[in-house]
Design a protein around this motif. Structure first.
Motif, PDB file in Angstrom:
ATOM      1  N   SER B 786      35.368  48.384  39.249  1.00  0.00           N
ATOM      2  CA  SER B 786      35.705  49.024  37.910  1.00  0.00           C
ATOM      3  C   SER B 786      36.950  48.327  37.126  1.00  0.00           C
ATOM      4  O   SER B 786      37.848  48.031  37.706  1.00  0.00           O
ATOM      5  CB  SER B 786      35.982  50.497  38.427  1.00  0.00           C
ATOM      6  OG  SER B 786      36.466  51.158  36.912  1.00  0.00           O
ATOM      7  N   THR B 787      36.654  48.249  35.852  1.00  0.00           N
ATOM      8  CA  THR B 787      37.766  47.801  35.015  1.00  0.00           C
ATOM      9  C   THR B 787      38.857  48.421  34.835  1.00  0.00           C
ATOM     10  O   THR B 787      40.095  48.515  34.377  1.00  0.00           O
ATOM     11  CB  THR B 787      37.318  47.168  33.785  1.00  0.00           C
ATOM     12  OG1 THR B 787      36.510  48.389  33.216  1.00  0.00           O
ATOM     13  CG2 THR B 787      36.176  46.328  33.895  1.00  0.00           C
ATOM     14  N   GLN B 788      38.655  49.986  34.843  1.00  0.00           N
ATOM     15  CA  GLN B 788      39.544  51.146  34.846  1.00  0.00           C
ATOM     16  C   GLN B 788      39.582  51.944  36.060  1.00  0.00           C
ATOM     17  O   GLN B 788      38.650  52.594  36.259  1.00  0.00           O
ATOM     18  CB  GLN B 788      39.323  52.071  33.407  1.00  0.00           C
ATOM     19  CG  GLN B 788      40.377  52.856  33.087  1.00  0.00           C
ATOM     20  CD  GLN B 788      40.287  53.305  31.701  1.00  0.00           C
ATOM     21  OE1 GLN B 788      39.183  53.048  30.854  1.00  0.00           O
ATOM     22  NE2 GLN B 788      41.004  54.214  31.263  1.00  0.00           N
ATOM     23  N   THR B 904      36.936  41.319  39.228  1.00  0.00           N
ATOM     24  CA  THR B 904      37.034  42.517  38.494  1.00  0.00           C
ATOM     25  C   THR B 904      37.706  43.797  39.266  1.00  0.00           C
ATOM     26  O   THR B 904      38.652  44.452  38.807  1.00  0.00           O
ATOM     27  CB  THR B 904      35.828  42.961  37.865  1.00  0.00           C
ATOM     28  OG1 THR B 904      35.081  41.914  37.445  1.00  0.00           O
ATOM     29  CG2 THR B 904      35.726  43.887  36.904  1.00  0.00           C
ATOM     30  N   ALA B 905      37.304  43.769  40.528  1.00  0.00           N
ATOM     31  CA  ALA B 905      37.676  44.806  41.275  1.00  0.00           C
ATOM     32  C   ALA B 905      39.302  44.665  41.695  1.00  0.00           C
ATOM     33  O   ALA B 905      39.939  45.448  41.864  1.00  0.00           O
ATOM     34  CB  ALA B 905      37.033  44.951  42.711  1.00  0.00           C
ATOM     35  N   LYS B 906      39.804  43.288  41.716  1.00  0.00           N
ATOM     36  CA  LYS B 906      41.011  43.024  41.680  1.00  0.00           C
ATOM     37  C   LYS B 906      41.877  43.555  40.416  1.00  0.00           C
ATOM     38  O   LYS B 906      42.971  43.362  40.470  1.00  0.00           O
ATOM     39  CB  LYS B 906      41.322  41.659  42.146  1.00  0.00           C
ATOM     40  CG  LYS B 906      40.979  41.400  43.550  1.00  0.00           C
ATOM     41  CD  LYS B 906      41.274  39.907  43.940  1.00  0.00           C
ATOM     42  CE  LYS B 906      41.029  39.655  45.336  1.00  0.00           C
ATOM     43  NZ  LYS B 906      40.669  38.285  45.776  1.00  0.00           N
ATOM     44  N   GLY B 907      41.088  43.559  39.362  1.00  0.00           N
ATOM     45  CA  GLY B 907      41.913  43.618  38.134  1.00  0.00           C
ATOM     46  C   GLY B 907      42.191  42.355  37.471  1.00  0.00           C
ATOM     47  O   GLY B 907      43.240  42.448  36.681  1.00  0.00           O
ATOM     48  N   ARG B 908      41.308  41.577  37.438  1.00  0.00           N
ATOM     49  CA  ARG B 908      41.622  40.270  36.579  1.00  0.00           C
ATOM     50  C   ARG B 908      40.373  40.055  35.643  1.00  0.00           C
ATOM     51  O   ARG B 908      40.125  38.701  35.539  1.00  0.00           O
ATOM     52  CB  ARG B 908      41.573  39.422  37.626  1.00  0.00           C
ATOM     53  CG  ARG B 908      42.519  39.493  38.818  1.00  0.00           C
ATOM     54  CD  ARG B 908      42.406  38.265  39.731  1.00  0.00           C
ATOM     55  NE  ARG B 908      43.344  38.427  40.762  1.00  0.00           N
ATOM     56  CZ  ARG B 908      43.469  37.565  42.007  1.00  0.00           C
ATOM     57  NH1 ARG B 908      42.520  36.700  42.206  1.00  0.00           N
ATOM     58  NH2 ARG B 908      44.661  38.026  42.759  1.00  0.00           N
ATOM     59  N   GLU B 909      39.774  41.005  35.174  1.00  0.00           N
ATOM     60  CA  GLU B 909      38.742  40.838  34.068  1.00  0.00           C
ATOM     61  C   GLU B 909      39.569  39.920  32.986  1.00  0.00           C
ATOM     62  O   GLU B 909      40.640  40.152  32.588  1.00  0.00           O
ATOM     63  CB  GLU B 909      38.162  41.918  33.756  1.00  0.00           C
ATOM     64  CG  GLU B 909      38.917  42.865  32.885  1.00  0.00           C
ATOM     65  CD  GLU B 909      39.668  43.880  33.661  1.00  0.00           C
ATOM     66  OE1 GLU B 909      39.834  43.519  35.096  1.00  0.00           O
ATOM     67  OE2 GLU B 909      40.273  45.029  33.214  1.00  0.00           O
ATOM     68  N   MET B 910      38.768  39.328  32.182  1.00  0.00           N
ATOM     69  CA  MET B 910      39.287  38.515  31.078  1.00  0.00           C
ATOM     70  C   MET B 910      39.091  39.020  29.777  1.00  0.00           C
ATOM     71  O   MET B 910      39.562  38.256  28.741  1.00  0.00           O
ATOM     72  CB  MET B 910      38.729  36.929  31.420  1.00  0.00           C
ATOM     73  CG  MET B 910      38.992  36.266  32.641  1.00  0.00           C
ATOM     74  SD  MET B 910      40.941  36.210  32.857  1.00  0.00           S
ATOM     75  CE  MET B 910      41.150  34.724  31.726  1.00  0.00           C
ATOM     76  N   ARG B 914      39.501  45.355  25.352  1.00  0.00           N
ATOM     77  CA  ARG B 914      38.560  46.070  26.189  1.00  0.00           C
ATOM     78  C   ARG B 914      38.695  47.348  25.604  1.00  0.00           C
ATOM     79  O   ARG B 914      39.337  47.881  24.821  1.00  0.00           O
ATOM     80  CB  ARG B 914      39.648  46.217  27.512  1.00  0.00           C
ATOM     81  CG  ARG B 914      41.042  46.793  27.492  1.00  0.00           C
ATOM     82  CD  ARG B 914      41.826  46.882  28.432  1.00  0.00           C
ATOM     83  NE  ARG B 914      43.049  47.976  28.203  1.00  0.00           N
ATOM     84  CZ  ARG B 914      44.043  47.435  27.909  1.00  0.00           C
ATOM     85  NH1 ARG B 914      44.471  46.306  27.739  1.00  0.00           N
ATOM     86  NH2 ARG B 914      45.010  48.467  27.829  1.00  0.00           N
ATOM     87  N   ARG B 985      45.809  38.099  29.530  1.00  0.00           N
ATOM     88  CA  ARG B 985      45.012  37.930  30.565  1.00  0.00           C
ATOM     89  C   ARG B 985      45.171  36.423  31.039  1.00  0.00           C
ATOM     90  O   ARG B 985      45.424  35.622  30.482  1.00  0.00           O
ATOM     91  CB  ARG B 985      43.409  37.747  29.882  1.00  0.00           C
ATOM     92  CG  ARG B 985      42.883  39.060  29.313  1.00  0.00           C
ATOM     93  CD  ARG B 985      42.774  40.027  30.420  1.00  0.00           C
ATOM     94  NE  ARG B 985      42.223  41.385  30.024  1.00  0.00           N
ATOM     95  CZ  ARG B 985      42.758  42.598  30.202  1.00  0.00           C
ATOM     96  NH1 ARG B 985      44.148  42.599  30.754  1.00  0.00           N
ATOM     97  NH2 ARG B 985      42.267  43.658  29.882  1.00  0.00           N
ATOM     98  N   TYR B 986      45.208  36.531  32.397  1.00  0.00           N
ATOM     99  CA  TYR B 986      45.726  35.248  33.041  1.00  0.00           C
ATOM    100  C   TYR B 986      44.503  34.702  33.813  1.00  0.00           C
ATOM    101  O   TYR B 986      43.746  35.512  34.456  1.00  0.00           O
ATOM    102  CB  TYR B 986      46.691  35.766  34.114  1.00  0.00           C
ATOM    103  CG  TYR B 986      47.499  34.682  34.600  1.00  0.00           C
ATOM    104  CD1 TYR B 986      48.277  33.670  33.858  1.00  0.00           C
ATOM    105  CD2 TYR B 986      47.342  34.471  36.062  1.00  0.00           C
ATOM    106  CE1 TYR B 986      48.859  32.868  34.286  1.00  0.00           C
ATOM    107  CE2 TYR B 986      48.099  33.320  36.763  1.00  0.00           C
ATOM    108  CZ  TYR B 986      48.805  32.421  35.794  1.00  0.00           C
ATOM    109  OH  TYR B 986      49.699  31.600  36.478  1.00  0.00           O
ATOM    110  N   PHE B 988      43.633  33.303  36.869  1.00  0.00           N
ATOM    111  CA  PHE B 988      43.915  33.152  38.184  1.00  0.00           C
ATOM    112  C   PHE B 988      43.342  32.013  38.868  1.00  0.00           C
ATOM    113  O   PHE B 988      44.193  31.680  39.710  1.00  0.00           O
ATOM    114  CB  PHE B 988      43.735  34.643  39.071  1.00  0.00           C
ATOM    115  CG  PHE B 988      44.657  35.621  38.488  1.00  0.00           C
ATOM    116  CD1 PHE B 988      46.020  35.590  39.205  1.00  0.00           C
ATOM    117  CD2 PHE B 988      44.546  36.701  37.393  1.00  0.00           C
ATOM    118  CE1 PHE B 988      47.067  36.814  38.714  1.00  0.00           C
ATOM    119  CE2 PHE B 988      45.455  37.461  37.180  1.00  0.00           C
ATOM    120  CZ  PHE B 988      46.685  37.696  37.855  1.00  0.00           C
TER     121      PHE B 988
END
Lengths: 517, 1214
Positions: B786-788, B904-910, B914, B985-986, B988
């Motif tokens: 989830s993104t949030q 995305t689950a790690k919170g790395r969406e680009m 949003r 946004r990084y 990674f």
């Protein structure tokens, strides 16, 4: 009329030999005899009535004698851990920062935690060598060399992390003000750049201080090796049976190089003393500035939990706290493992440092509580939320680990028996070291993971790469310290001799209590 | 017969072709498939000479290409095509060897004489939506290469806006897995890559035999499309083979609406809304998500937002009642929302009709009301007060003719008919809603059609089946058993532009042409006729569009010249103009050029008043009277609702942008978990790991990754297994299932992603819902991305500021002096800022003078910031629906990579922009509202990121932009830490240039030693290994063809680099260059738009020069509803957000204590300790901004806050 220094009297009494009339032997039961609370009796700084020669022999023996049996396996273990950490760094550089558990909300975690942790460790060394030197605290001579060494090694570990935590490690040189074809200078407003200057200055000065202090001792080691070579002709042990190079020849060369032509002349000593004092003077503000600047990484930001004006003193106190804990963590096992080291690092040294830990521990405890008070008093909801979240949010365990290790565990030192027990001090030091790591983790991760907009809140979970690089840095630290114990003069011989009773004969003393004369 | 392809562009070097004898030998020797003897005929089994003859005819020497080609499409090939494209004359040419050269005319202000390298050209076309209707588009092409899809500004349907589906459809063109060659499923050898020549050879004999029997045994299963050319193709087929079956089909079709409206009007019609400020006052949605994923969504969003947006305090505002099962984007807009299971919604609809119809004084209505009087069912769960107040609102004289009652797919046909009758009785038809005739192919019932076809196939009555543009093997109703029937058809031909399950098992799988490479036409829901013109020659030579295939098949029976899509369309249109079906001029060429240029045919749009009227109340009464309302669901008899998500019915599942676009409500990506309300999930024991009522967010904070429990959902004999996730605000005892996931053969992106729920859908279902399902916990858990990860605003009401209309009317024009002065001058606070921290912040006098603009509101006259343009943006949260079009448009414009499920689950969406979603209220099971807030870089004037970057990689530009210099960035990430909006946004990993998914070097070795893992897509088919552990250098690079989509004006970022919204700086610079060339002294307002603004169907985003007093953005920025997000930090954002205004019905509010409190709060809406009189509960003001739970710390905090303000002298503040 006696030519015996009152310190020597004490030493004699401790040894059960009473040459001065009216003196009684000091009964056993006062620890190792240095924990005397009688104002009239000056506790000795070196035990067992060591002579100058014995001091030299013992200290040089650490490098000249065969290594203790535990040394090589331990060194092998530490070096292996360091090597594995290095491989993980290699993997990180090849693959990307994504191998860490970071995300778009928590952009720093173990990397900067480790950096601040190690740079904090490095503070005790310079504090001991510079500030205690200026304050004429003679007990520092027994521990300053090791503490300074520890500082250097901690700075090496610390400096690794800013270098590898960036996304394009091969571009790290952008951080330095090097003229380049883009004609772009670094951003002098950025605390990260201040870090670069602060840490490199600190590292340089500490290294100079440490190295300069060792020059007379290098000369001693050089001369002793040279003498052995002369005495034995071409004899003496070789490096390895099949390499016909005498170890002493190597020593003469290496220590000779490091001794920079030291001839023990009065002029040398004069210059040496002056330079040492100047370096101590330079280092003293650095002790305060480095961690203040490191704390600016956080304090100058606008993030609740970071944006706090008490960070500089709080970080400095915490660094001294953590640094002393690390000194104890290293020296307590060392004095057990090396012959005669307890003569130099006495229980009194340990107790002194335990007292410093108690004091600085309460300083950080005060800082922790002030953060909460200011958050409430400031009336900023975001600030309040961050601190409540720190203590009761998902990372509550880290926060309470920090509180129990840093604030609660040193409280045992209110008890005299506790702060005189090496095993208790060791355990508390260990806890404090863990607590100080958690302090940085709490500050960084718990502030980042829930900042302003709840829509972006994310958790941080470390990966194996996170963990192994930290473990590797511990390995590097331990490896370097073991090398130090084996190959460098662990104590400042000349300084130690200066605090021996016989170093300051007072020819006019009749009275054993003649301090006031 | 010579089948040698003479075209150099399609000949890819020498092919080693097996000889005739060799082939025959192979055929004879390899006659086993799966260990079984396989033969096509007894002749083959006996190796009869006739068979050899046949084989020879089938595969003539030199015509076959049995060797698998190198599947990679090389850059050289592409450039060859493109080189030809440029060489072939001027701005717009469709190259091709077999095809005649046709010109397509560019849409631009002035037709350039030739292509200027580096300058994109725009051509109009239209996107036939997979769910019906069409969107008018402009396609940005760079040197002949389409890169970006935009709405056509003059198209009546789109008016410059477009939807996520249209935006993402470009991915279908550059899908690296597109079928490139015809594939023949050789009964002997299995699948072989063939050539078009092989197909023609095969087909010319094959279809010839249908000439005698009029096409008996021939069936066409085609997509439901409504174009003139398609109709012509159908008519031609029917003329040639009168006995052939023609089945238009759509996977997840809105059958109940079509049936219900046909019932009401006596003819198939489509419902089109005419929302607008003057036409809409009350909207009642009965489980209809009319703002997303339906054919008219772009029209609906535009009109509805116009009816909502209040600019002045006297502006009218429509009121939306939503009765729905689970939060959709429409539910998020609701002023009043009721969560009901689908059967209860039916009961509600009947109750509403019973209440309204007798009170209208209308004879028809009264008759109908009498007819349904007996329709009962229990009223369990229906809030009677809600129903009555809602009905009274509809009945108000000023609302008559200005209301809409609309019904969703979960409701049976009779409810749709009933709603049409109510709309008629309320006088809405022709005003706020109208009904247009459905095109013939769209009017056909997919369900009945495929059921009949499958029965025929099963009975052997179909010998040849042509499947074009649909995927029935995946999405046909489960009881039809299409897969089995398909195997019984002797010859199946499947044409698809992308991989499908159907193509995988067809005799012939033919590469279809994407709509961006083919000719055609389409009709929007409002009737607008638009041409579809190609932007590029088919990337893989020979690929055919649907109409081309149909024409070709017809020709195979009577071999003639090859049929060309352009001519087909042209002929159909000529005929249409001649017959008057198309309002064209006598000069057809001129008319045609105009239509191509504009992208639509003027005069085809149906006016609301021209729609169908005349609801057959008697028919409606008959249908409604027999309506059986099932009992309220219970925990052991759940109601099921089927709905589509971002990937539609599954046809767009291979578009990673859509997979990674968060679903409304849950914000989950890359998945379709079964959704339950928290209460139901708890009752059934399937709450996610870490869930507790007291700490609902524990599902995100406790486990390492959000982890769902698996469950089995059963309807009768049918069973589907999937993970269960919770959605606040859902009806209890109801499960929502999203179709389209769980593809098996759709490509590497979608295979194995999510769970296929089609096995639960049957052709006898009255609507896209079912009753009496059971759900049981199954073994296992499942990761959800989830993104949030947080549901609430956590008491931070000032983030998304919302007020009720009464407050807006009362305080909207009021400007009060604020105590604090951010800018060292008295601050005048308008409504937006009075609602937030700025009204309470102590003076923030800075001793630091910013050398550029000082710490004052106006820039220093001599500074660069005093000169225009100074860019700024506003985002109106009142009309933002949260549809995600901005996110996709930005992704497309700025080459933003997708990162996959695990990342995305790690919170790395680009994604650079949003949409945050917050639930409000005190109960997670029944939140008061769902709020959306788009957040992108707000381009702070005092940017916290800029000061902390050690290498000057993010700096301030003279036009107020916060620049990000990628090649200077070394990735310390300090800027992201210090960004209060967390918009940075990084990279990674090397997301931009390596595949986020798919193969990597050494895959075989790694998989051999690594235990199977969920992989990036949660798929067991792909990526058994966590790809995060695969160094990017070992990952496969993006295919060349994928890179062709990238916008050449925007850098592709490498790993270790930070990125963020740039305000589309490339567009700004292009506009600057153009204005300079045109000798304009400034960029006129609206000269260009940022990508997000351009896409937004509800016009929520405004962008422009804030120093231009006449610009729209200046007006919006100075608007009373405007506020600066976290403005009290003195970051001085250039993007301002606008207060959301809700329009609740006071009568309905007064029914409850909480509602009463809300009404009372209108008198003093400004919270905080500074106002005295209500410190403790001062924050309980409107529906907006509560936490779920009663937070015990909250009151203490508020007291502390109040006290601190007193201490600081805040008590005297405004």
């Amino acid at each position: 009329m006696s030519s015996i220094h009152p310190d020597q009297t004490t030493a004699q009494r401790l040894a059960g030999v009473v040459k001065t009339p009216g003196m009684q032997p000091i009964p056993p039961g006062s620890g190792d005899g240095t924990l005397i609370d009688t104002p009239g009796v000056r506790a000795p700084l070196v035990l067992n009535n060591r002579t100058f020669t014995e001091v030299t022999d013992i200290i040089c023996g650490y490098t000249e004698n065969a290594a203790p049996r535990w040394w090589l396996p331990m060194f092998g273990f530490a070096a292996t851990v360091a090597g594995i950490g290095g491989l993980f760094i290699l993997y990180l550089v090849i693959t990307g920062i994504g191998t860490w558990g970071l995300n778009n909300q928590v952009d720093w975690a173990w990397d900067i935690t480790n950096f601040v942790f190690w740079i904090g460790i490095g503070h005790a060394g310079t504090l001991i060598s510079a500030i205690l030197c200026l304050l004429k605290q003679k007990w520092r001579t027994a521990v300053n060399r090791a503490a300074e060494a520890m500082t250097i090694f901690a700075v090496i570990c610390a400096a690794t992390f800013p270098g590898i935590h960036i996304g394009r490690q091969w571009m790290a040189w952008f951080l330095f003000p090097i003229p380049n074809s883009n004609a772009i200078w670094p951003n002098f407003r950025s605390p990260l750049l201040w870090d670069v200057f602060a840490v490199s200055t600190y590292g340089t000065v500490s290294l100079l201080f440490w190295y300069m202090g060792m020059i007379p001792d290098f000369a001693t080691l050089r001369d002793r090796a040279d003498e052995r070579l002369r005495r034995l002709g071409q004899g003496g042990p070789t490096i390895l049976p099949f390499i016909p190079v005498r170890i002493d020849a190597v020593r003469v060369f290496a220590y000779g190089l490091l001794a920079m032509g030291w001839r023990n002349s009065g002029r040398h000593w004069h210059r040496y003393e002056a330079a040492y004092l100047i370096l101590a003077g330079i280092s003293t503000p650095l002790v305060l500035s480095v961690h203040s600047i490191v704390s600016f990484d956080f304090a100058t930001s606008i993030l609740p939990g970071w944006h706090t004006t008490i960070f500089p003193p709080y970080f400095v106190a915490g660094a001294i706290f953590g640094g002393f804990a690390m000194v104890l963590l290293l020296l307590i096992p060392s004095r057990e493992l090396f012959p005669n080291m307890k003569d130099f690092i006495t229980l009194r040294h340990l107790e002194n440092m335990a007292k410093i830990i108690l004091a600085t521990g309460m300083m950080v405890g005060f800082a922790y509580s002030m953060e909460f008070f200011i958050a409430w008093y400031g009336g900023n909801y975001y600030e309040v939320a961050v601190f409540i979240n720190r203590a009761f949010g998902p990372y509550w365990w880290a926060y309470w680990a920090m509180i129990s290790c840093n604030v609660l565990s040193p409280q045992v030192f209110w008890n005299k028996a506790m702060r005189q027990s090496p095993i208790v001090i060791f355990i508390v030091s260990f806890l404090v070291t863990i607590g100080m790591w958690f302090e940085r983790f709490v500050i960084i991760v718990s502030s980042l993971h829930r900042a302003f907009l709840p829509g972006e809140w994310h958790m941080f979970h470390p990966t194996a790469v996170d963990i192994m690089i930290f473990v590797g840095s511990c390995g590097v630290f331990l490896t370097l310290f073991l090398l130090f114990l084996r190959f460098l003069p662990v104590f400042a011989m000349a300084e130690l001799k200066a605090v021996l009773p016989q170093a300051s004969p007072h020819p006019h003393h009749d009275e054993p209590h003649g301090h006031g004369d | 017969m010579s089948n040698h392809d003479q075209c150099p562009s399609t000949l890819k070097g020498e092919k080693k072709r097996p000889g005739k004898a060799e082939l025959a030998a192979v055929a004879r020797s390899a006659g086993t498939v799966n260990g079984m003897n396989v033969w096509r005929s007894p002749e083959e089994m006996t190796d009869a000479p006739q068979f050899r003859d046949w084989l020879e005819r089938e595969f003539p020497a030199g015509a076959s290409e049995l060797e698998r080609r190198d599947t990679g499409e090389s850059r050289r090939d592409f450039l060859k095509i493109m080189g030809a494209s440029i060489a072939l004359a001027g701005a717009a040419t469709i190259p091709g060897c077999r095809r005649p050269e046709h010109k397509i005319l560019p849409y631009s202000r002035e037709v350039p004489e030739e292509i200027i390298p580096g300058k994109p050209l725009f051509y109009a076309t239209s996107f036939p939506r997979p769910d019906g209707g069409a969107e008018g588009l402009l396609i940005e092409t760079h040197e002949g290469r389409p890169t970006k899809i935009e709405g056509n500004p003059i198209h009546p349907t789109n008016r410059g806006r477009c939807t996520t589906w249209a935006l993402a459809s470009i991915l279908g063109l550059y899908d690296p897995e597109r079928p490139k060659d015809p594939i023949y499923n050789n009964p002997v050898k299995g699948k072989v890559t063939a050539s078009w020549a092989d197909f023609r050879t095969w087909a010319s004999t094959h279809f010839g035999k249908y000439s005698e029997n009029g096409g008996e045994g021939l069936a066409f299963l085609v997509s439901k499309q409504a174009g003139i050319a398609r109709d012509a193709a159908r008519d031609a087929i029917k003329r040639q083979w009168p006995n052939a079956r023609w089945v238009p089909y759509r996977g997840f079709d809105n059958e109940s609406a079509a049936a219900g409206l046909a019932m009401a009007f006596g003819r198939p019609v489509r419902e089109v809304f005419n929302f607008g400020k003057d036409t809409t006052r009350v909207v009642v949605s009965l489980d209809r998500d009319f703002l997303s994923h339906e054919p008219g969504e772009v029209i609906n969003a535009r009109g509805f937002s116009a009816s909502r947006q209040v600019i002045t305090t006297s502006d009218p505002m429509s009121r939306l009642y939503v009765i729905e099962t689970g939060f959709g984007v429409t539910g998020a807009q609701a002023d009043h929302r009721l969560r009901l299971s689908p059967s209860r919604v039916t009961a509600f609809a009947v109750g509403l009709a019973k209440f309204i119809l007798p009170k209208l004084g209308d004879a028809n209505g009264a008759t109908l009301a009498a007819a349904i009087d007996a329709v009962g069912g229990d009223d369990a769960g229906i809030d009677r007060g809600f129903l009555e107040e809602c009905a009274k609102d509809l009945l108000l004289p000023e609302n008559r003719g200005k209301s809409v009652i609309c019904v969703g797919q979960s409701q049976p046909a009779a409810v749709h008919a009933l709603a049409a009758a109510m709309n008629a009785a309320l006088g809405n038809i022709g005003n706020s809603v109208f009904y247009t005739d459905l095109p013939a192919d769209e009017a056909v019932s997919s369900r009945d059609g495929i059921r009949q076809l499958a029965a025929d196939m099963d009975a052997g009555r179909v010998t040849t089946l042509v499947v074009a543009g649909v995927n029935p093997v995946f999405d046909a109703p489960a009881d039809v058993n299409f897969l089995e029937a398909y195997g019984k058809v002797a010859a199946t031909i499947c044409l698809n532009a992308n991989l499908t399950e159907t193509a995988a098992i067809s005799t012939w799988s033919l590469p279809g042409a994407h709509y961006l490479e083919s000719w055609g036409d389409a009709r929007s829901v409002d009737g607008t006729l638009s041409p579809v013109q190609p932007m590029i020659a088919p990337l893989y030579a020979g690929a055919m569009s649907e109409i081309e295939l149909l024409a070709a098949i017809r020709q195979f029976a009577q071999p003639e010249s090859r049929v060309d899509g352009f001519e087909l369309v042209l002929d159909a249109w000529r005929a249409g103009v001649a017959s008057g079906a198309i309002p064209g001029s006598s000069n057809f060429d001129k008319f045609w050029r105009r239509a191509l240029h504009d992208g639509f045919v003027a005069g085809t749009t149906i006016a609301p008043s021209a729609g169908r009227t005349g609801v057959r109340f008697d028919e409606v009464a008959r249908a409604a009277a027999s309506l059986a309302i099932s009992a309220a669901p219970s925990a052991d008899k759940l109601d099921l609702v089927f709905r589509i998500g971002h990937i539609g019915d599954g046809g767009m599942a291979n578009y990673p942008w859509l997979q990674e676009l968060p679903e409304a409500g849950t914000r989950t990506v890359w998945d379709n978990p079964i959704l339950l309300s928290p209460k139901t999930a708890k009752a059934l024991g399937v709450t996610p790991e870490g869930y507790s009522d007291k700490k609902p967010e524990g599902v995100y904070t406790d486990p390492t990754y959000p982890t769902a429990r698996m469950a089995e959902i059963r309807v009768g004999e049918r069973l589907v297994k999937g993970p269960v996730w919770i959605l606040p605000g859902m009806a209890d005892d109801t499960a929502i299932l999203t179709v389209g996931y769980g593809r098996r053969n759709g490509g590497v992106v979608c295979d194995g992603v999510g769970f296929d729920v089609y096995p639960l859908l049957t052709s006898d279902m009255a609507a896209a819902s079912a009753a009496g399902a059971t759900l049981a916990k199954a073994a296992g858990t499942y990761m959800i991305a989830s993104t949030q990860n947080h549901w609430t605003m956590d008491n931070r009401e000032s983030i998304v500021r919302a007020v009720d209309l009464a407050v807006w009317k009362k305080y909207g024009d009021e400007i009060v002096p604020g105590g604090p002065s951010l800018y060292q001058e008295p601050e005048m606070l308008k409504l937006g800022e009075r609602l937030g921290e700025l009204a309470h912040t102590p003076p923030n006098d800075s001793i630091y003078k910013n050398p550029y603009n000082k710490s004052i509101r106006e820039a220093e006259p001599e500074s660069v910031f005093a000169k225009g343009p100074q860019w700024a943006m506003t985002i109106d949260q009142q009309v933002c629906t949260g549809c995600g079009a901005c996110t996709i448009a930005c992704q497309s414009e700025n080459n933003i990579p997708v990162v996959g499920k695990i990342e995305t689950a790690k919170g790395r969406e680009m994604t650079w922009i949003r949409v945050d979603r917050y639930f409000t209220g005190d109960d997670i099971n029944e939140p008061a509202a769902m709020l959306h807030q788009p957040v992108a870089c707000v381009h702070c004037e005092n940017a916290p990121c800029e000061t902390v970057c050690p290498v000057n990689a993010t700096v301030h530009g003279p036009e107020g932009l916060n620049y990000m210099t990628y090649n200077r960035c070394i990735g310390t990430r300090y800027c992201a830490n210090n960004c209060p909006y967390k918009v940075r946004r990084y990279n990674f990993f090397d997301y931009g240039v390596t595949k986020f998914n798919g193969p990597y070097y050494g895959k075989d070795i790694i998989e051999a030693v690594t235990p199977a893992r969920g992989g990036i897509t949660g798929s067991s088919t792909h990526n058994e290994v966590n790809p995060n552990l695969i160094p990017p250098r070992l990952r496969a690079k993006l295919e060349e063809i994928t890179r062709m989509r990238k916008n050449p004006d925007v850098t592709v970022r490498s790993r270790g680099v930070m990125e963020k919204c740039s305000y589309c700086v490339q567009r700004i610079n292009a506009a600057k260059i153009e204005t300079k060339l045109s000798k304009l002294d400034h960029i006129p307002d609206g000269y260009f738009e940022s990508a997000c603004q351009q896409a937004c169907p509800s016009n929520a985003i405004t962008f422009g020069d804030m120093l231009d007093p006449s610009s729209k953005v200046t007006a919006m920025r100075d608007h009373a509803r405007s506020y600066l997000l976290l403005g009290y930090l003195n970051t001085r954002p250039r993007t301002s957000h606008m207060v959301r205004v809700m329009n609740p019905n006071p009568a309905l509010l007064n029914l409850t204590a909480a509602g009463k409190a809300r009404v009372e709060s209108w008198a003093h809406p400004f919270h905080g300790g500074g106002h005295g009189g209500h410190e403790g509960d001062a924050h309980d003001r409107t529906g907006g901004g509560h936490a779920f739970r009663i937070d015990n710390t909250k009151k203490a905090q508020d007291k502390g806050y109040a006290m601190s303000l007193t201490v600081l002298g805040g008590g005297s503040m405004a």
